[in-house]
Design an enzyme around this catalytic site. Sequence first.
Site, PDB file in Angstrom:
ATOM      1  N   CYS A  72      45.008  40.453  37.187  1.00 13.95           N
ATOM      2  CA  CYS A  72      44.576  40.812  35.821  1.00 13.95           C
ATOM      3  C   CYS A  72      43.705  39.946  35.239  1.00 13.95           C
ATOM      4  O   CYS A  72      42.652  39.785  35.671  1.00 13.95           O
ATOM      5  CB  CYS A  72      46.193  40.929  34.942  1.00 13.95           C
ATOM      6  SG  CYS A  72      45.818  41.556  33.386  1.00 13.95           S
ATOM      7  N   HIS A 177      48.905  44.610  37.721  1.00 13.95           N
ATOM      8  CA  HIS A 177      49.960  44.005  37.961  1.00 13.95           C
ATOM      9  C   HIS A 177      50.585  44.054  39.340  1.00 13.95           C
ATOM     10  O   HIS A 177      51.614  45.094  39.111  1.00 13.95           O
ATOM     11  CB  HIS A 177      50.770  43.602  36.776  1.00 13.95           C
ATOM     12  CG  HIS A 177      49.962  42.763  35.684  1.00 13.95           C
ATOM     13  ND1 HIS A 177      50.451  41.463  35.527  1.00 13.95           N
ATOM     14  CD2 HIS A 177      49.434  43.182  34.381  1.00 13.95           C
ATOM     15  CE1 HIS A 177      49.732  41.138  34.563  1.00 13.95           C
ATOM     16  NE2 HIS A 177      49.361  42.040  33.899  1.00 13.95           N
ATOM     17  N   GLU A 179      52.879  42.681  40.656  1.00 12.15           N
ATOM     18  CA  GLU A 179      54.225  42.293  40.834  1.00 12.15           C
ATOM     19  C   GLU A 179      55.153  43.217  39.599  1.00 12.15           C
ATOM     20  O   GLU A 179      56.098  43.095  39.621  1.00 12.15           O
ATOM     21  CB  GLU A 179      54.159  40.847  40.178  1.00 12.15           C
ATOM     22  CG  GLU A 179      54.081  40.647  38.722  1.00 12.15           C
ATOM     23  CD  GLU A 179      52.624  40.687  38.471  1.00 12.15           C
ATOM     24  OE1 GLU A 179      52.264  40.242  37.247  1.00 12.15           O
ATOM     25  OE2 GLU A 179      51.540  40.978  39.032  1.00 12.15           O
TER      26      GLU A 179
END
Length: 195
Positions: A72, A177, A179
């Site tokens: 990001c 992102h 994750e």
Amino acid sequence: MIAVVDLGIGNLANVRKALGGVITSDPYAIEGAEKIVLPGVGNFGAVMEKLEPLRGVIIDAINDGKPLLGICLGLQLLFEGSEESPGKPGLGVFRGNVVRFQGVRVPHIGWNQVWQRKECPLFEGIKDGAYFYFVHSYYALPEEDVTVGVTDYESKGAKVVFTSAVCRDNVYAVQFHPEKSGRNGLRLLENFRRL
């Protein structure tokens, strides 16, 4: 060991959980790491100020061939600068700057597709057009051939095609992102871990 750079922002625990390693802002730990993850959320200039004491360690690690993954804002910090913080230099690993979306809803939040433009080990086993989770108002405009993934963002009757993944040698970065991106994101992080 993988060092997840702690700049006091973002959800580092999920990144560390997926990759293992340690969350740290200790330059010696970062220097001793086999791989480095540079996550980030927030304002470009404010985060660069926090990152400034680690600039040399990170650049040296890149020059030594250690794999680095920007996530990001971490992608944006790898460029020369950003419209968000005029006059505040980025790390300058990639030539180009970061600009704000124009003509579309800001921020760009939600699931969107990444279209692979070149082979990159991060995307091994991930189909072209796979969905990832985005939250950002700015995007990179590379001035060199490092784009490996692009995303089409459409809103308010307008469309912006932007660089969503870059790669050169041992430096990788994604605007989304991983994750927070379910199976595709976990696969991408696992691919980085295996480099």
